[in-house]
Design a protein around this motif. Structure first.
Motif, PDB file in Angstrom:
ATOM      1  N   PRO A 128       0.830  -1.208   0.000  1.00 38.28           N
ATOM      2  CA  PRO A 128       0.000   0.000   0.000  1.00 38.28           C
ATOM      3  C   PRO A 128       0.861   1.252   0.000  1.00 38.28           C
ATOM      4  O   PRO A 128       1.917   1.294   0.625  1.00 38.28           O
ATOM      5  N   GLY A 129       0.413   2.234  -0.713  1.00 38.80           N
ATOM      6  CA  GLY A 129       1.154   3.479  -0.782  1.00 38.80           C
ATOM      7  C   GLY A 129       0.442   4.458  -1.688  1.00 38.80           C
ATOM      8  O   GLY A 129      -0.579   4.148  -2.295  1.00 38.80           O
ATOM      9  N   THR A 130       1.008   5.644  -1.758  1.00 38.36           N
ATOM     10  CA  THR A 130       0.420   6.717  -2.551  1.00 38.36           C
ATOM     11  C   THR A 130       1.520   7.378  -3.368  1.00 38.36           C
ATOM     12  O   THR A 130       2.579   7.700  -2.834  1.00 38.36           O
ATOM     13  N   THR A 131       1.231   7.594  -4.633  1.00 35.94           N
ATOM     14  CA  THR A 131       2.150   8.317  -5.501  1.00 35.94           C
ATOM     15  C   THR A 131       1.627   9.729  -5.693  1.00 35.94           C
ATOM     16  O   THR A 131       0.456   9.929  -6.022  1.00 35.94           O
ATOM     17  N   LEU A 132       2.502  10.689  -5.464  1.00 37.48           N
ATOM     18  CA  LEU A 132       2.209  12.098  -5.692  1.00 37.48           C
ATOM     19  C   LEU A 132       2.838  12.490  -7.021  1.00 37.48           C
ATOM     20  O   LEU A 132       4.036  12.294  -7.229  1.00 37.48           O
ATOM     21  N   MET A 133       2.026  13.023  -7.913  1.00 39.33           N
ATOM     22  CA  MET A 133       2.534  13.610  -9.148  1.00 39.33           C
ATOM     23  C   MET A 133       2.271  15.102  -9.026  1.00 39.33           C
ATOM     24  O   MET A 133       1.137  15.535  -8.863  1.00 39.33           O
ATOM     25  N   PHE A 134       3.347  15.876  -9.049  1.00 38.75           N
ATOM     26  CA  PHE A 134       3.272  17.328  -8.900  1.00 38.75           C
ATOM     27  C   PHE A 134       3.714  17.969 -10.202  1.00 38.75           C
ATOM     28  O   PHE A 134       4.685  17.531 -10.817  1.00 38.75           O
ATOM     29  N   GLY A 135       3.021  19.019 -10.606  1.00 36.20           N
ATOM     30  CA  GLY A 135       3.408  19.669 -11.843  1.00 36.20           C
ATOM     31  C   GLY A 135       3.263  21.173 -11.818  1.00 36.20           C
ATOM     32  O   GLY A 135       2.494  21.735 -11.031  1.00 36.20           O
ATOM     33  N   GLN A 136       4.017  21.793 -12.698  1.00 36.72           N
ATOM     34  CA  GLN A 136       3.912  23.227 -12.941  1.00 36.72           C
ATOM     35  C   GLN A 136       3.858  23.431 -14.446  1.00 36.72           C
ATOM     36  O   GLN A 136       4.742  22.979 -15.175  1.00 36.72           O
ATOM     37  N   ARG A 137       2.790  24.094 -14.895  1.00 42.64           N
ATOM     38  CA  ARG A 137       2.721  24.456 -16.311  1.00 42.64           C
ATOM     39  C   ARG A 137       3.777  25.515 -16.569  1.00 42.64           C
ATOM     40  O   ARG A 137       3.889  26.492 -15.834  1.00 42.64           O
TER      41      ARG A 137
END
Length: 172
Positions: free
Chosen positions: A110-119
């Motif tokens: 179990p876990g969580t992936t964070l995808m972070f972005g900046q246009r």
């Protein structure tokens, strides 16, 4: 502590270039969401917000380096707890279109992936932006793991990661 190296990519989303970085947490999605959106938890690694988010905007104070940081107005375009947040900042230093997506549907542990972005806008200097977000996201990981975020030194990220991000843009 030193960085584990650059992890950012530039990806076209809706025809526009976006800097995209990921981090993975051995935690439920709700806990990661709270570290990225709850003002008190957010302040542990980057800053805090004030105001009423249900009104569609808050004032964000990026206090990680300066406790007396001036606020930037942050408009909330999308808020879909605990999976998706899109905001746009404005202030003395310009504006940024930022987003995050959380995914806990991976196989295995179990876990969580964070995808972070900046246009990215044409005038944005990714060679400084990329190392900065690497730094802040590693501070997020440290705060989440209850480690000392002050042990993460910006000097380990900038200018050290700058050549990677310069090449990333040149390749695009």
């Amino acid at each position: 502590m030193t960085t584990s190296g650059p992890r950012g990519t530039v990806t076209a989303i809706d025809g526009k270039p976006n800097l995209v970085l990921t981090r993975t947490f051995a935690a439920p999605i709700a806990q990661v969401w709270a570290m990225c959106t709850d003002s008190g938890r957010l302040e542990r690694w980057i800053g805090r917000w004030e105001g009423d988010p249900t009104a569609g905007a808050v004032d964000f104070f990026m206090t990680a380096e300066r406790p007396d940081a001036a606020p930037s107005r942050t408009v909330i375009h999308v808020c879909e707890p605990p999976r998706r947040l899109i905001v746009e900042t404005s202030g003395d230093t310009g504006g940024w279109y930022l987003w995050l997506e959380l995914d806990d549907s991976g196989e295995g542990e179990p876990g969580t992936t964070l995808m972070f972005g900046q246009r990215l806008a044409p005038e944005d200097d990714i060679s400084t932006i990329g190392p900065g977000w690497e730094y802040y996201l590693d501070r997020l990981v440290a705060a989440f793991e209850k480690r000392d975020v002050a042990a993460i030194a910006f000097e380990d990220y900038f200018p050290a990661l700058q050549p990677y991000y310069e090449k990333l843009v040149a390749a695009g």
